[in-house]
Design a protein around this motif. Structure first.
Motif, PDB file in Angstrom:
ATOM      1  N   ASP A 116      41.453  42.669  40.904  1.00 46.69           N
ATOM      2  CA  ASP A 116      40.734  41.432  41.178  1.00 46.69           C
ATOM      3  C   ASP A 116      41.652  40.275  40.835  1.00 46.69           C
ATOM      4  OD1 ASP A 116      37.678  39.988  39.759  1.00 46.69           O
ATOM      5  OD2 ASP A 116      39.108  39.209  41.193  1.00 46.69           O
ATOM      6  N   PRO A 117      42.037  39.459  41.809  1.00 46.97           N
ATOM      7  CA  PRO A 117      42.997  38.400  41.531  1.00 46.97           C
ATOM      8  C   PRO A 117      42.476  37.333  40.584  1.00 46.97           C
ATOM      9  CG  PRO A 117      42.165  38.212  43.766  1.00 46.97           C
ATOM     10  CD  PRO A 117      41.632  39.493  43.202  1.00 46.97           C
ATOM     11  N   THR A 118      41.196  37.359  40.224  1.00 47.41           N
ATOM     12  CA  THR A 118      40.682  36.336  39.317  1.00 47.41           C
ATOM     13  C   THR A 118      40.670  36.777  37.861  1.00 47.41           C
ATOM     14  OG1 THR A 118      38.386  37.040  39.543  1.00 47.41           O
ATOM     15  CG2 THR A 118      39.195  35.403  41.115  1.00 47.41           C
ATOM     16  N   PHE A 119      40.994  38.018  37.552  1.00 46.14           N
ATOM     17  CA  PHE A 119      40.849  38.455  36.170  1.00 46.14           C
ATOM     18  C   PHE A 119      41.870  37.851  35.233  1.00 46.14           C
ATOM     19  CE2 PHE A 119      44.311  41.424  36.046  1.00 46.14           C
ATOM     20  CZ  PHE A 119      44.270  42.218  37.179  1.00 46.14           C
ATOM     21  N   ALA A 120      42.849  37.175  35.760  1.00 45.21           N
ATOM     22  CA  ALA A 120      43.836  36.533  34.889  1.00 45.21           C
ATOM     23  C   ALA A 120      44.047  35.074  35.259  1.00 45.21           C
ATOM     24  CB  ALA A 120      45.147  37.285  34.919  1.00 45.21           C
ATOM     25  N   ALA A 121      43.066  34.460  35.878  1.00 51.24           N
ATOM     26  CA  ALA A 121      43.082  33.019  36.159  1.00 51.24           C
ATOM     27  C   ALA A 121      44.399  32.524  36.727  1.00 51.24           C
ATOM     28  CB  ALA A 121      42.725  32.234  34.905  1.00 51.24           C
ATOM     29  N   GLY A 122      44.749  33.028  37.867  1.00 49.69           N
ATOM     30  CA  GLY A 122      45.958  32.536  38.519  1.00 49.69           C
ATOM     31  C   GLY A 122      47.125  33.498  38.421  1.00 49.69           C
ATOM     32  N   VAL A 123      47.054  34.450  37.512  1.00 51.77           N
ATOM     33  CA  VAL A 123      48.100  35.465  37.394  1.00 51.77           C
ATOM     34  C   VAL A 123      47.581  36.707  38.085  1.00 51.77           C
ATOM     35  CG1 VAL A 123      49.450  36.876  35.815  1.00 51.77           C
ATOM     36  CG2 VAL A 123      48.877  34.531  35.203  1.00 51.77           C
ATOM     37  N   THR A 124      48.231  37.106  39.146  1.00 52.63           N
ATOM     38  CA  THR A 124      47.742  38.260  39.896  1.00 52.63           C
ATOM     39  C   THR A 124      48.742  39.399  39.850  1.00 52.63           C
ATOM     40  OG1 THR A 124      48.704  37.459  41.936  1.00 52.63           O
ATOM     41  CG2 THR A 124      46.436  36.830  41.501  1.00 52.63           C
ATOM     42  N   SER A 125      48.243  40.556  39.930  1.00 55.35           N
ATOM     43  CA  SER A 125      49.043  41.763  40.048  1.00 55.35           C
ATOM     44  C   SER A 125      48.201  42.738  40.844  1.00 55.35           C
ATOM     45  CB  SER A 125      49.410  42.322  38.681  1.00 55.35           C
ATOM     46  OG  SER A 125      50.275  43.414  38.832  1.00 55.35           O
ATOM     47  N   SER A 126      48.323  42.683  42.160  1.00 58.05           N
ATOM     48  CA  SER A 126      47.433  43.433  43.039  1.00 58.05           C
ATOM     49  C   SER A 126      47.572  44.939  42.885  1.00 58.05           C
ATOM     50  CB  SER A 126      47.684  43.023  44.490  1.00 58.05           C
ATOM     51  OG  SER A 126      49.020  43.311  44.848  1.00 58.05           O
ATOM     52  N   GLN A 127      48.585  45.415  42.188  1.00 57.20           N
ATOM     53  CA  GLN A 127      48.764  46.848  42.045  1.00 57.20           C
ATOM     54  C   GLN A 127      48.183  47.401  40.744  1.00 57.20           C
ATOM     55  OE1 GLN A 127      52.954  47.178  42.558  1.00 57.20           O
ATOM     56  NE2 GLN A 127      52.871  46.728  44.721  1.00 57.20           N
ATOM     57  N   LEU A 128      47.566  46.538  39.924  1.00 59.37           N
ATOM     58  CA  LEU A 128      46.995  46.984  38.660  1.00 59.37           C
ATOM     59  C   LEU A 128      45.497  46.706  38.611  1.00 59.37           C
ATOM     60  CD1 LEU A 128      49.584  45.574  36.080  1.00 59.37           C
ATOM     61  CD2 LEU A 128      49.387  47.919  36.880  1.00 59.37           C
ATOM     62  N   SER A 129      44.755  47.615  38.021  1.00 59.79           N
ATOM     63  CA  SER A 129      43.346  47.334  37.764  1.00 59.79           C
ATOM     64  C   SER A 129      43.287  46.350  36.600  1.00 59.79           C
ATOM     65  CB  SER A 129      42.610  48.619  37.391  1.00 59.79           C
ATOM     66  OG  SER A 129      43.045  49.076  36.122  1.00 59.79           O
ATOM     67  N   GLU A 130      42.133  45.758  36.392  1.00 58.37           N
ATOM     68  CA  GLU A 130      41.980  44.828  35.271  1.00 58.37           C
ATOM     69  C   GLU A 130      42.281  45.529  33.950  1.00 58.37           C
ATOM     70  OE1 GLU A 130      38.729  41.845  33.198  1.00 58.37           O
ATOM     71  OE2 GLU A 130      38.208  42.874  35.053  1.00 58.37           O
ATOM     72  N   GLU A 131      41.808  46.753  33.804  1.00 58.17           N
ATOM     73  CA  GLU A 131      42.041  47.525  32.578  1.00 58.17           C
ATOM     74  C   GLU A 131      43.537  47.767  32.353  1.00 58.17           C
ATOM     75  OE1 GLU A 131      41.106  52.001  31.895  1.00 58.17           O
ATOM     76  OE2 GLU A 131      39.271  50.845  31.518  1.00 58.17           O
ATOM     77  N   ASP A 132      44.248  48.141  33.412  1.00 57.27           N
ATOM     78  CA  ASP A 132      45.686  48.375  33.305  1.00 57.27           C
ATOM     79  C   ASP A 132      46.442  47.087  33.009  1.00 57.27           C
ATOM     80  OD1 ASP A 132      45.323  51.070  33.759  1.00 57.27           O
ATOM     81  OD2 ASP A 132      45.780  50.927  35.906  1.00 57.27           O
ATOM     82  N   PHE A 133      46.018  46.001  33.655  1.00 59.53           N
ATOM     83  CA  PHE A 133      46.646  44.703  33.407  1.00 59.53           C
ATOM     84  C   PHE A 133      46.493  44.321  31.937  1.00 59.53           C
ATOM     85  CE2 PHE A 133      46.964  40.150  33.144  1.00 59.53           C
ATOM     86  CZ  PHE A 133      47.966  39.820  34.039  1.00 59.53           C
TER      87      PHE A 133
END
Length: 102
Positions: free
Chosen positions: A9-26
């Motif tokens: 989810d590109p919003t889980f880090a407020a502007g920091v995205t990592s489309s290859q990671l789940s929120e938990e992994d991020f």
């Protein structure tokens, strides 16, 4: 508050995205970045304010000075943000974007 999706989810880090990671992994890979960004989810992307303890100190591909500098989190990678937040030679914090009048 309902739990957030564990999908990328590109919003889980407020502007920091990592489309290859789940929120938990991020959150596991970038704990400082994840924690610092959480207050800004769903709001305007914050900035990273950095003050160096020594002029000319280099970290994460940037030169840092004793005078405060503001960096757009959207142009920094999660790796860079994590390095900057964890560096003892820097005072780094994620803050709301300052007004132009400040």
């Amino acid at each position: 508050m309902p739990p957030r999706s564990k999908s990328a989810d590109p919003t889980f880090a407020a502007g920091v995205t990592s489309s290859q990671l789940s929120e938990e992994d991020f959150a596991a890979r970038y704990p400082l970045t994840y924690q610092a960004m959480q207050p800004f989810v769903g709001r305007q992307a914050p900035v990273l304010k950095i003050v160096s303890r020594q002029d000319g100190f280099r970290r994460a591909g940037l030169v840092h000075m004793r005078e405060a500098a503001f960096h757009e989190v959207a142009v920094l990678s999660p790796d860079q943000i994590e390095r900057l937040l964890s560096e003892p030679m820097l005072v780094a914090e994620v803050i709301e974007r300052p007004d132009d009048n400040d």
